[in-house]
Motif scaffolding. Structure first.
Motif: not given
Length: 716
Positions: A35-36, A48-49, A56-59, A178-180
């Motif tokens: 998916y990514t 991407v941006l 799934n979008n780890h920018i 990754v936001p996390s």
């Protein structure tokens, strides 16, 4: 002791890591990765941006991947599927840099032995091996986290523009990947902020205090990342996948023990040596107490923040902590080694023992994981944890599709997919130019075609459910996998007989063990699963108690003949050409309720088990057991995420009987609540004191919410 040979030691450990990681380099891409790649990495920089419709979008990670693919000229999604090593090679480079940073961090701020031990532990940590090469942002996040820790400690040791730039860039990159990763940044910022406050309370306000400046630089990097998130800010922090349930007790008691236990990867003997080293070798690590406390804070505080903020966090977000975990173990082990009587090559022996122990446990873990994956394939599940993931064992869609196209593909034979990932096999079939039906209705296909090819992650269930067609496994070397191809053939004469008996083709047949040509003309009826209103002439047929042919009668339960208000027993009549002949006798059953839910029960990927009923058998129940357990329930779950209802019998800690029934069999599209009635046959030979249990197992990694359930003991 090791100072002269540390570089050589590091490269030998890096070689060891490369050998262990090598099998992962060419692994086919799996659901989340596909998916990514399709919707972000292989789309465009704009996607991407500015698109964050799913997490799934780890920018930053995807932006770097996009740039890399442009440089090597490999941006077509379907072409990239054929060569996963081209992109996983970049992940391997990230992992190598992470190990190098771990070695440098441990060697500079603790000891050369600590650095090498940390590399050995990281390189043999099964969760790190599983996730480092995935096309997800966790491997890259580990590199940024090691860089941020190194930069903060360097700045605290001696101010420099390079260290300051390292703090800002590493913190920003970590957050933008990754936001996390915010959990780790907050842990570092809070540590240095508290250090500044403590210093201020003793010495007054000093803005040139190094701890304050580190906290400030970390905040600057975080701020820059948040600014970069502006185009997708609402999607990142307010999407359906982000939940907030502050101070949820299960978050506090679950994540840390499970994740840190997985990080141990079976190497439990390292723990007492590390603890003993901290206790008796204080003189070796006390000079670096603040550095060790920083690592401990970064390891522990994220788990506390998950509890405070109440996010439902997948365990994989903690993967970047593996080097931190390894360093903390290594500090204690190195201190213990230095307290032992000195001998030549003492440090070398210590590193070899730790690395050898880790390699042994890695192979042990692989063996256990392989067995778990094969059990899942047989049961129709998909395990996904830090140490065992369905896509790391018996997962070979590209190989299966290639073999099928070369040896079996026939444009006149329809190809269906049953039970595989929504973003998975279909892309490999598209790349091979093979038409397919996603989530195929096998009964409907067999109603129109004599031969059908089915790819399934639950091949044994497909062979069982459609046993009226002759099934042949045509997979690689005849072995089961998560994409096992099965060729189903049905004798046209049998299909004609079934059509005469059941003109309504919407009825699903679940005949057991019928082979082509084995249907005697005098015994035309099989077992059927259908709504009572659709049974039509079959109701009269069964009430006349005409016999039908079963190859495996034990696999049929009363649920197979659900006429309104009736349940069935199967009485042996005689033998016919090697088949047992039974008659179906409808009888009213007395249902004695033995358990009823008082509140909703829930199982998901993080809390995979929800117990319904458990009992220890008394003498009476053991000597006069029921024939069946009946479970009526209503549950909420998405298609493919229903998990399994399990009936388990245990004696003195050993499992005597295990039977699972996938809830996905009862899923009806468009229905928010799924209703089901399941039966489990009571095993023979139970004794007083045996422990029986019925529980919900979320083996598919989805979320299942049981609204209510009741368990009965049917009997006459």
């Amino acid at each position: 002791m090791l100072k002269k040979g540390t570089s050589r030691g590091f490269f030998l450990l890096l070689l060891l890591y490369a050998i262990l990681q090598w099998r992962y380099v060419a692994l086919d891409f799996w659901n989340d990765e596909l998916y990514t790649l399709r919707y972000f990495t292989c789309a465009s920089f704009a996607a991407v941006l500015t698109d964050y419709h799913v997490p799934n979008n780890h920018i930053l990670f995807n932006a770097l991947n996009r740039l890399y693919l442009l440089l090597i000229g490999e941006t077509d999604f379907l072409t990239l599927l054929q060569s996963p090593e081209k992109l996983r090679g970049l992940m391997f480079a990230y992992a190598g840099l992470t190990l190098w940073g771990t070695w440098k961090l441990g060697g500079r701020f603790f000891s050369s032995l600590t650095g090498l031990l940390a590399v050995a532990i990281t390189a043999t940590t099964l969760p790190y091996l599983n996730f480092a090469l995935q096309i997800r942002g966790y491997g890259l996040s580990a590199l940024w986290l090691v860089g941020l820790l190194y930069s903060t400690l360097s700045f605290h040791e001696k101010r420099s523009r390079g260290a300051a730039f390292g703090i800002i860039s590493s913190a920003g990159a970590l957050m933008y990947t990754v936001p996390s990763n915010l959990y780790f940044i907050l842990a570092i910022g809070l540590f240095w902020g508290i250090s500044w406050v403590r210093h201020m309370l003793h010495s007054g306000l000093h803005l040139r205090n190094k701890a304050f400046q580190i906290a400030l630089l970390t905040a600057v990097g975080l701020k820059l990342a948040l600014l970069a998130y502006v185009p997708v800010f609402g999607q990142v922090f307010n999407n359906p996948y982000v939940t907030y349930e502050p101070f949820k007790w299960s978050n506090l008691t679950y994540y840390a023990p499970v994740v840190l236990g997985d990080f141990m990867s079976g190497r439990w003997w390292l723990l007492p040596f590390a603890v003993l080293g901290y206790a008796v070798g204080r003189r070796h690590w006390l000079p670096n107490t603040q550095n060790a406390l920083l690592l401990l804070t970064v390891l522990v505080l994220p788990f506390l923040l998950v509890y405070i903020l109440g996010n439902t966090a997948p365990k994989r977000i903690f993967i970047p902590l593996v080097p931190v975990f390894a360093l903390l173990l290594s500090i204690g082990i190195a201190a213990e080694v230095k307290e032992l009587p000195r001998f030549r090559w003492q440090g070398v022996v210590a590193v070899l023992l730790v690395a050898g122990y880790g390699v042994f446990q890695v192979f042990q873990g692989w063996s256990e994981s392989s067995a778990q994956m094969m059990a899942d394939i047989k049961l129709g599940g998909r395990s996904q944890g830090l140490t065992h993931q369905y896509y790391s064992r018996h997962y070979r869609p590209q190989l299966e599709v290639g073999l099928y196209k070369g040896d079996y593909f026939d444009p006149g034979i329809p190809v269906g997919i049953v039970g595989c990932e929504p973003h998975g096999l279909r892309y490999f079939l598209e790349a091979a130019g093979i038409p397919y039906l996603q989530d195929a209705n096998v009964d409907s296909l067999l109603n129109r075609h004599d031969t059908v090819d089915i790819f399934s992650s639950r091949p044994l269930r497909v062979a069982r459910d459609f046993a009226y067609a002759n099934g042949e496994i045509i997979s690689y070397r005849g072995k089961l996998s998560y994409h096992t191809p099965i060729r189903l053939r049905i004798d046209p004469a049998i299909r004609g007989t079934l059509r005469q008996l059941l003109p309504d083709t919407t009825i699903r047949l679940i005949a057991q063990g019928l082979l082509p040509g084995s249907l005697p003309l005098t015994h035309p009826a099989l077992s059927l699963k259908a709504q009572p209103a659709k049974l039509g002439d079959l109701s009269t047929f069964l009430r006349q108690q005409q016999p039908f042919v079963l190859l495996q009668p034990d696999s049929l339960g009363p649920e197979s003949l659900p006429l309104a208000g009736m349940e069935y027993t199967f009485d042996f009549r005689d033998s016919l050409d090697g088949y047992h002949t039974y008659s179906a006798l409808p009888r009213l059953l007395e249902r004695r309720q033995i358990w009823s839910s008082q509140q909703a029960l829930e199982a998901d990927g993080e809390n995979p088990y929800a117990n319904l009923w458990a009992a220890t058998l008394s003498d009476t129940l053991a000597n006069r057991p029921p024939e069946w357990l009946r479970i009526d329930l209503e549950a909420r779950f998405e298609a493919g995420q229903g998990g399994t209802l399990v009936f388990d019998v245990n004696r003195d800690g050993e499992t005597l009987h295990w039977k699972g029934q996938p809830l996905d069999d009862y899923h009806q599209a468009g229905q928010p609540v799924q209703a089901a009635t399941l039966y489990f046959q009571w095993p023979k030979g139970l004794q007083a004191g045996d422990h029986v249990k019925v529980y919900l197992w979320s083996n598919a990694g989805g979320r299942v919410k049981l609204e209510w359930a009741r368990i009965y003991r049917p009997g006459f």
